[in-house]
Write a protein that holds these residues in place. Structure first.
Motif, mmCIF file in Angstrom:
data_model
loop_
_atom_site.group_PDB
_atom_site.id
_atom_site.type_symbol
_atom_site.label_atom_id
_atom_site.label_comp_id
_atom_site.label_asym_id
_atom_site.label_seq_id
_atom_site.Cartn_x
_atom_site.Cartn_y
_atom_site.Cartn_z
ATOM 1 N N PRO A 74 8.618 -8.966 -5.341
ATOM 2 C CA PRO A 74 8.865 -7.590 -5.293
ATOM 3 C C PRO A 74 8.059 -6.443 -5.515
ATOM 4 C CG PRO A 74 9.220 -8.839 -6.794
ATOM 5 C CD PRO A 74 8.835 -9.986 -5.272
ATOM 6 N N GLY A 75 8.436 -5.594 -5.582
ATOM 7 C CA GLY A 75 7.692 -3.964 -5.054
ATOM 8 C C GLY A 75 6.789 -3.978 -7.181
ATOM 9 N N VAL A 76 5.916 -3.082 -7.256
ATOM 10 C CA VAL A 76 5.029 -2.612 -7.998
ATOM 11 C C VAL A 76 6.904 -2.418 -9.530
ATOM 12 C CG1 VAL A 76 3.749 -1.416 -10.276
ATOM 13 C CG2 VAL A 76 2.948 -2.237 -7.527
ATOM 14 N N ASN A 77 6.348 -2.541 -10.983
ATOM 15 C CA ASN A 77 7.421 -2.004 -11.669
ATOM 16 C C ASN A 77 9.112 -1.937 -11.009
ATOM 17 O OD1 ASN A 77 5.706 -2.184 -13.437
ATOM 18 N ND2 ASN A 77 5.500 -0.501 -13.111
ATOM 19 N N GLU A 78 9.738 -2.959 -10.087
ATOM 20 C CA GLU A 78 10.746 -2.629 -9.037
ATOM 21 C C GLU A 78 11.556 -3.389 -10.162
ATOM 22 O OE1 GLU A 78 13.186 -4.420 -4.944
ATOM 23 O OE2 GLU A 78 11.017 -4.098 -4.580
ATOM 24 N N THR A 79 12.900 -2.989 -10.262
ATOM 25 C CA THR A 79 13.763 -3.343 -11.437
ATOM 26 C C THR A 79 15.202 -4.450 -9.906
ATOM 27 O OG1 THR A 79 13.680 -2.222 -12.572
ATOM 28 C CG2 THR A 79 15.926 -2.425 -12.827
ATOM 29 N N LEU A 80 15.341 -5.149 -10.412
ATOM 30 C CA LEU A 80 15.992 -6.241 -9.645
ATOM 31 C C LEU A 80 17.747 -6.416 -10.084
ATOM 32 C CD1 LEU A 80 14.164 -9.005 -8.034
ATOM 33 C CD2 LEU A 80 14.682 -6.044 -7.131
ATOM 34 N N THR A 81 18.682 -6.310 -9.456
ATOM 35 C CA THR A 81 20.113 -7.651 -10.111
ATOM 36 C C THR A 81 20.491 -8.449 -9.553
ATOM 37 O OG1 THR A 81 20.953 -5.800 -8.504
ATOM 38 C CG2 THR A 81 20.542 -4.359 -11.046
ATOM 39 N N THR A 82 19.642 -9.493 -9.323
ATOM 40 C CA THR A 82 19.916 -10.651 -9.290
ATOM 41 C C THR A 82 19.580 -11.337 -9.757
ATOM 42 O OG1 THR A 82 20.579 -11.891 -6.823
ATOM 43 C CG2 THR A 82 18.592 -9.366 -6.851
ATOM 44 N N ARG A 83 19.598 -12.911 -9.939
ATOM 45 C CA ARG A 83 18.410 -13.962 -10.289
ATOM 46 C C ARG A 83 17.810 -14.954 -9.336
ATOM 47 N NH1 ARG A 83 19.827 -16.394 -14.562
ATOM 48 N NH2 ARG A 83 21.853 -15.640 -15.634
ATOM 49 N N ASP A 84 18.650 -14.777 -7.556
ATOM 50 C CA ASP A 84 17.484 -14.918 -6.738
ATOM 51 C C ASP A 84 16.651 -13.533 -5.939
ATOM 52 O OD1 ASP A 84 19.381 -17.500 -6.658
ATOM 53 O OD2 ASP A 84 20.759 -15.809 -5.240
ATOM 54 N N VAL A 85 15.347 -13.755 -6.249
ATOM 55 C CA VAL A 85 14.525 -12.832 -5.981
ATOM 56 C C VAL A 85 13.527 -13.507 -4.386
ATOM 57 C CG1 VAL A 85 12.386 -12.256 -6.501
ATOM 58 C CG2 VAL A 85 14.264 -12.508 -8.378
ATOM 59 N N SER A 86 13.076 -12.852 -4.068
ATOM 60 C CA SER A 86 12.509 -12.996 -2.457
ATOM 61 C C SER A 86 10.815 -12.697 -2.905
ATOM 62 C CB SER A 86 13.036 -12.470 -1.234
ATOM 63 O OG SER A 86 14.260 -12.991 -0.749
ATOM 64 N N PHE A 87 9.803 -12.997 -2.832
ATOM 65 C CA PHE A 87 8.695 -13.052 -3.077
ATOM 66 C C PHE A 87 8.050 -12.609 -1.703
ATOM 67 C CE2 PHE A 87 10.266 -14.684 -6.926
ATOM 68 C CZ PHE A 87 9.227 -14.155 -7.643
ATOM 69 N N ASN A 88 7.645 -11.891 -1.278
ATOM 70 C CA ASN A 88 7.544 -11.297 0.748
ATOM 71 C C ASN A 88 5.731 -11.099 -0.276
ATOM 72 O OD1 ASN A 88 6.703 -9.460 2.602
ATOM 73 N ND2 ASN A 88 8.048 -10.950 3.586
ATOM 74 N N TYR A 89 4.864 -11.561 0.885
ATOM 75 C CA TYR A 89 3.414 -10.857 0.688
ATOM 76 C C TYR A 89 2.758 -11.184 2.562
ATOM 77 C CZ TYR A 89 2.549 -16.604 -0.061
ATOM 78 O OH TYR A 89 2.999 -17.752 -0.308
ATOM 79 N N THR A 90 2.040 -11.220 2.520
ATOM 80 C CA THR A 90 0.714 -11.315 3.527
ATOM 81 C C THR A 90 -0.534 -11.735 3.659
ATOM 82 O OG1 THR A 90 2.658 -9.968 5.122
ATOM 83 C CG2 THR A 90 0.272 -10.629 6.468
ATOM 84 N N ALA A 91 -0.529 -12.865 4.756
ATOM 85 C CA ALA A 91 -2.289 -12.663 3.781
ATOM 86 C C ALA A 91 -3.075 -13.092 5.550
ATOM 87 C CB ALA A 91 -2.513 -14.805 3.559
ATOM 88 N N PHE A 92 -4.154 -12.370 5.210
ATOM 89 C CA PHE A 92 -5.097 -12.495 6.413
ATOM 90 C C PHE A 92 -6.274 -12.717 6.047
ATOM 91 C CE2 PHE A 92 -2.702 -8.702 5.299
ATOM 92 C CZ PHE A 92 -1.821 -8.491 6.320
ATOM 93 N N ASP A 93 -6.668 -13.289 6.854
ATOM 94 C CA ASP A 93 -8.070 -13.781 7.465
ATOM 95 C C ASP A 93 -8.931 -13.701 8.828
ATOM 96 O OD1 ASP A 93 -10.306 -16.139 5.753
ATOM 97 O OD2 ASP A 93 -9.828 -16.326 7.343
ATOM 98 N N ASP A 94 -10.405 -13.862 8.945
ATOM 99 C CA ASP A 94 -11.070 -13.339 10.093
ATOM 100 C C ASP A 94 -11.692 -15.035 10.621
ATOM 101 O OD1 ASP A 94 -12.538 -14.883 7.898
ATOM 102 O OD2 ASP A 94 -14.638 -14.069 8.278
ATOM 103 N N PHE A 95 -10.781 -15.897 9.950
ATOM 104 C CA PHE A 95 -11.427 -17.168 11.560
ATOM 105 C C PHE A 95 -9.286 -18.210 11.197
ATOM 106 C CE2 PHE A 95 -15.829 -16.428 10.151
ATOM 107 C CZ PHE A 95 -15.915 -16.098 11.711
ATOM 108 N N ASP A 96 -9.306 -18.059 10.240
ATOM 109 C CA ASP A 96 -8.302 -19.423 10.613
ATOM 110 C C ASP A 96 -7.140 -18.606 10.751
ATOM 111 O OD1 ASP A 96 -10.249 -21.308 8.566
ATOM 112 O OD2 ASP A 96 -9.142 -20.511 7.163
ATOM 113 N N SER A 97 -5.967 -19.739 11.066
ATOM 114 C CA SER A 97 -4.998 -18.600 11.860
ATOM 115 C C SER A 97 -4.078 -19.582 11.146
ATOM 116 C CB SER A 97 -4.461 -20.046 13.234
ATOM 117 O OG SER A 97 -4.605 -21.686 12.744
#
Length: 172
Positions: A74-97
């Motif tokens: 969820p976004g910064v200070n986002e307000t949701l109206t559900t118990r089921d929350v989707s956390f979404n992120y992306t990790a970036f690295d210079d070598f590891d797949s």
């Protein structure tokens, strides 16, 4: 005996042995001031008669950089109206797949050792027991042990009230 051995690093001369070479033993080259990168190396050794041999090339990686992490939802200070929350992120690295990531929710580890493919969005769903203000962040680690921790993000969950009928009893 040996006349010398030369270290070939990324197809270029790097250095020759600075100590005597011992036959059938481990002999070393010392490298300093190396930068992060992928390196190919081999050794070219010559005996006292002038006959030489080059070892089969090998590869090593030097990785000094921690992975970067981008939090999407969820976004910064986002307000949701559900118990089921989707956390979404992306990790970036210079070598590891693939990186290993942990989701922390309200100060407690919620999901650990999540395989996060490099530069690919990861979505983790969590069912919350309570509404109100919540905090989340992500930690990722690469194969070299470099670790990064995101800032803590707040979000709010608004849930409808629970209504229970007590009296009169059903069918009374």
């Amino acid at each position: 005996g040996f006349r010398n051995c030369t270290l070939i690093l990324n197809s270029a001369y790097n250095q020759s042995n600075s100590t005597a070479i011992t036959n059938n033993a481990n002999n070393n080259f010392s490298l300093t001031g190396m930068n992060s990168g992928i390196y190919n190396w081999t050794a070219n050794c010559t005996d006292v008669v002038g006959l030489g041999a080059i070892a089969t090339p090998r590869r090593f990686i030097i990785d000094f950089l921690a992975p970067a992490i981008n939090l999407s939802a969820p976004g910064v200070n986002e307000t949701l109206t559900t118990r089921d929350v989707s956390f979404n992120y992306t990790a970036f690295d210079d070598f590891d797949s693939t990186l290993s990531c942990n989701l922390t929710l309200d100060g407690s580890l919620n999901q650990s050792n999540v395989a996060a493919p490099n530069s690919t969005s990861v979505n983790q769903s969590v069912r919350l027991n309570t509404g109100g203000l919540h905090r989340w962040n992500v930690t990722c680690i690469d194969d070299a042990g470099n670790r990064n921790l995101t800032d803590i993000r707040n979000f709010t969950v608004l849930l409808p009230p629970t209504v229970s009928l007590v009296r009169p009893a059903a069918g009374a």
